[in-house]
Design a protein around this motif. Structure first.
Motif, PDB file in Angstrom:
ATOM      1  N   ARG A  71       0.715  -1.037   0.000  1.00  0.00           N
ATOM      2  CA  ARG A  71       0.040  -0.052  -0.090  1.00  0.00           C
ATOM      3  C   ARG A  71       0.878   1.230   0.151  1.00  0.00           C
ATOM      4  N   TYR A  72       0.267   2.226  -0.179  1.00  0.00           N
ATOM      5  CA  TYR A  72       1.143   3.662  -0.088  1.00  0.00           C
ATOM      6  C   TYR A  72       0.514   4.426   1.152  1.00  0.00           C
ATOM      7  N   LEU A  73       1.650   5.158   1.722  1.00  0.00           N
ATOM      8  CA  LEU A  73       1.296   5.832   2.978  1.00  0.00           C
ATOM      9  C   LEU A  73       1.767   7.385   2.872  1.00  0.00           C
ATOM     10  N   SER A  74       0.818   8.413   2.621  1.00  0.00           N
ATOM     11  CA  SER A  74       0.779   9.823   2.453  1.00  0.00           C
ATOM     12  C   SER A  74       1.318  10.280   3.912  1.00  0.00           C
ATOM     13  N   ASP A  75       2.211  10.999   3.929  1.00  0.00           N
ATOM     14  CA  ASP A  75       2.484  11.714   5.346  1.00  0.00           C
ATOM     15  C   ASP A  75       1.309  12.492   6.040  1.00  0.00           C
ATOM     16  N   ASP A  76       0.595  13.039   5.177  1.00  0.00           N
ATOM     17  CA  ASP A  76      -0.475  13.899   5.925  1.00  0.00           C
ATOM     18  C   ASP A  76      -2.060  13.193   5.728  1.00  0.00           C
ATOM     19  N   LYS A  77      -2.141  12.288   4.585  1.00  0.00           N
ATOM     20  CA  LYS A  77      -3.462  11.754   4.342  1.00  0.00           C
ATOM     21  C   LYS A  77      -3.748  10.441   4.578  1.00  0.00           C
ATOM     22  N   GLY A  78      -2.556   9.537   5.255  1.00  0.00           N
ATOM     23  CA  GLY A  78      -2.851   8.204   5.437  1.00  0.00           C
ATOM     24  C   GLY A  78      -2.618   7.229   4.274  1.00  0.00           C
ATOM     25  N   TRP A  79      -3.113   5.909   4.637  1.00  0.00           N
ATOM     26  CA  TRP A  79      -2.988   4.884   3.510  1.00  0.00           C
ATOM     27  C   TRP A  79      -3.931   4.941   2.356  1.00  0.00           C
ATOM     28  N   PHE A  80      -3.391   4.493   1.266  1.00  0.00           N
ATOM     29  CA  PHE A  80      -4.344   4.382   0.022  1.00  0.00           C
ATOM     30  C   PHE A  80      -3.625   3.238  -0.745  1.00  0.00           C
ATOM     31  N   ASN A  81      -4.401   2.676  -1.666  1.00  0.00           N
ATOM     32  CA  ASN A  81      -4.323   1.630  -2.738  1.00  0.00           C
ATOM     33  C   ASN A  81      -3.868   2.201  -4.161  1.00  0.00           C
ATOM     34  N   SER A  94     -10.124  -4.928   9.922  1.00  0.00           N
ATOM     35  CA  SER A  94     -11.337  -5.237   9.093  1.00  0.00           C
ATOM     36  C   SER A  94     -11.560  -4.255   8.307  1.00  0.00           C
ATOM     37  N   GLY A  95     -12.365  -4.576   7.174  1.00  0.00           N
ATOM     38  CA  GLY A  95     -12.650  -3.790   6.051  1.00  0.00           C
ATOM     39  C   GLY A  95     -11.750  -3.107   5.299  1.00  0.00           C
ATOM     40  N   ILE A  96     -10.454  -3.468   5.171  1.00  0.00           N
ATOM     41  CA  ILE A  96      -9.424  -3.011   4.479  1.00  0.00           C
ATOM     42  C   ILE A  96      -8.561  -3.915   3.525  1.00  0.00           C
ATOM     43  N   GLU A  97      -8.365  -3.653   2.226  1.00  0.00           N
ATOM     44  CA  GLU A  97      -7.780  -4.400   1.541  1.00  0.00           C
ATOM     45  C   GLU A  97      -6.376  -3.969   1.209  1.00  0.00           C
ATOM     46  N   ASN A  98      -5.577  -4.836   0.857  1.00  0.00           N
ATOM     47  CA  ASN A  98      -4.010  -4.472   0.225  1.00  0.00           C
ATOM     48  C   ASN A  98      -4.122  -4.480  -0.981  1.00  0.00           C
ATOM     49  N   SER A  99      -3.105  -3.847  -1.829  1.00  0.00           N
ATOM     50  CA  SER A  99      -2.911  -4.012  -3.112  1.00  0.00           C
ATOM     51  C   SER A  99      -1.930  -5.305  -3.386  1.00  0.00           C
ATOM     52  N   VAL A 100      -1.880  -5.783  -4.586  1.00  0.00           N
ATOM     53  CA  VAL A 100      -1.294  -7.104  -4.669  1.00  0.00           C
ATOM     54  C   VAL A 100      -0.526  -6.836  -6.199  1.00  0.00           C
ATOM     55  N   VAL A 101       0.904  -6.904  -5.980  1.00  0.00           N
ATOM     56  CA  VAL A 101       1.836  -7.333  -7.099  1.00  0.00           C
ATOM     57  C   VAL A 101       2.196  -8.508  -7.416  1.00  0.00           C
ATOM     58  N   ASP A 102       1.689  -9.240  -8.390  1.00  0.00           N
ATOM     59  CA  ASP A 102       1.677 -10.692  -8.786  1.00  0.00           C
ATOM     60  C   ASP A 102       2.726 -11.135  -9.561  1.00  0.00           C
ATOM     61  N   LEU A 103       3.793 -11.789  -8.881  1.00  0.00           N
ATOM     62  CA  LEU A 103       4.977 -11.982  -9.685  1.00  0.00           C
ATOM     63  C   LEU A 103       5.098 -13.814  -9.503  1.00  0.00           C
ATOM     64  N   SER A 104       3.846 -14.244  -9.285  1.00  0.00           N
ATOM     65  CA  SER A 104       3.841 -16.020  -9.034  1.00  0.00           C
ATOM     66  C   SER A 104       4.184 -16.527 -10.349  1.00  0.00           C
ATOM     67  N   VAL A 105       3.715 -15.842 -11.461  1.00  0.00           N
ATOM     68  CA  VAL A 105       4.181 -16.429 -12.848  1.00  0.00           C
ATOM     69  C   VAL A 105       4.941 -15.651 -13.555  1.00  0.00           C
ATOM     70  N   VAL A 106       6.167 -16.236 -14.070  1.00  0.00           N
ATOM     71  CA  VAL A 106       6.984 -15.451 -15.007  1.00  0.00           C
ATOM     72  C   VAL A 106       6.520 -15.664 -16.503  1.00  0.00           C
ATOM     73  N   PRO A 107       6.396 -14.542 -17.052  1.00  0.00           N
ATOM     74  CA  PRO A 107       5.956 -14.923 -18.595  1.00  0.00           C
ATOM     75  C   PRO A 107       7.199 -15.449 -19.241  1.00  0.00           C
ATOM     76  N   GLN A 108       6.811 -16.281 -20.090  1.00  0.00           N
ATOM     77  CA  GLN A 108       7.753 -17.134 -20.796  1.00  0.00           C
ATOM     78  C   GLN A 108       8.335 -16.419 -22.168  1.00  0.00           C
ATOM     79  N   LYS A 109       9.357 -16.337 -22.613  1.00  0.00           N
ATOM     80  CA  LYS A 109       9.615 -16.137 -23.913  1.00  0.00           C
ATOM     81  C   LYS A 109       8.844 -16.650 -25.141  1.00  0.00           C
ATOM     82  N   LYS A 110       8.529 -16.182 -26.062  1.00  0.00           N
ATOM     83  CA  LYS A 110       7.613 -16.281 -27.084  1.00  0.00           C
ATOM     84  C   LYS A 110       8.569 -17.208 -28.012  1.00  0.00           C
TER      85      LYS A 110
END
Length: 211
Positions: A71-81, A94-110
């Motif tokens: 997540r991102y954290l702004s100095d004066d406005k707090g957390w945001f996705n 409760s009621g909060i979601e985290n963003s995800v960067v998914d590197l579980s599958v690496v793209p293969q060369k064509k």
């Protein structure tokens, strides 16, 4: 917002560039990029995003084969996705979601196939289904856009979303949206998904702003 990915080290790592575009940050103050990759340590200034004009940028080389919550954290406005994240998952809060960067599958060369193969088909490829969420009492164009960005872009998904999750999305979007009451939205969406428009109309006649 954007997540730019470049494969590095013969596929073992990916250089991910996190970008917050102009007017996408809640304020002009400093922004930290926090997540699994730095154990969410907000006192680590090395993860402060570089400000370039009205945009923020930070690049990290991350190990492939994993999913990283952040997540991102702004100095004066707090957390945001990040609205361009690969996925969103519930956080321990409760009621909060985290963003995800998914590197579980690496793209293969064509693999280039020199032989030309002619394919003919009479079938028409169907376009992805898009529902007009504004048909739900209480949802306007902006809230429809916010829900779509969170992966709730059609009646079926909205019908399966819990009121608690919807309230969390509205709260995160800001006080302008947190005043809305999504209690009836899943029920309305279930009727719309089943094409029960007459029943939906009767239900909406009894509602007041989606309540």
């Amino acid at each position: 917002m954007a997540l730019l990915k470049q494969i590095k080290d013969k596929g073992s790592h990916t250089l991910v560039t996190f970008t917050i575009g102009e007017n996408e940050a809640p304020s002009s103050s400093n922004v930290l990029l926090l997540g699994d990759f730095n154990n969410w340590q907000s006192n680590d200034s090395s993860f402060q995003m570089e400000k370039k004009g009205n945009t923020y940028v930070k690049s990290l080389k991350l190990e492939n084969g994993k999913r990283y919550e952040f997540r991102y954290l702004s100095d004066d406005k707090g957390w945001f996705n990040d609205h361009a994240a690969d996925d969103y998952v519930s956080s321990p809060y409760s009621g909060i979601e985290n963003s995800v960067v998914d590197l579980s599958v690496v793209p293969q060369k064509k693999i280039v196939v020199k032989k030309t193969i002619k394919i003919t088909t009479s079938k028409t490829v169907k376009k992805a289904k898009k529902d007009d969420l504004k048909k739900i009492e209480g949802i306007g164009p902006k809230i429809a856009s916010i829900l779509t960005e969170k992966g709730i872009g059609d009646f079926e998904k909205l019908s399966k979303a819990s009121v608690k999750v919807l309230e969390g999305i509205l709260k995160e979007a800001g006080p302008r949206y947190s005043i809305h009451k999504p209690g009836s939205w899943p029920k309305q969406a279930k009727l719309a998904s089943a094409d029960k428009w007459d029943e939906l109309k009767k239900l909406q006649d009894k509602l007041d702003g989606g309540k």
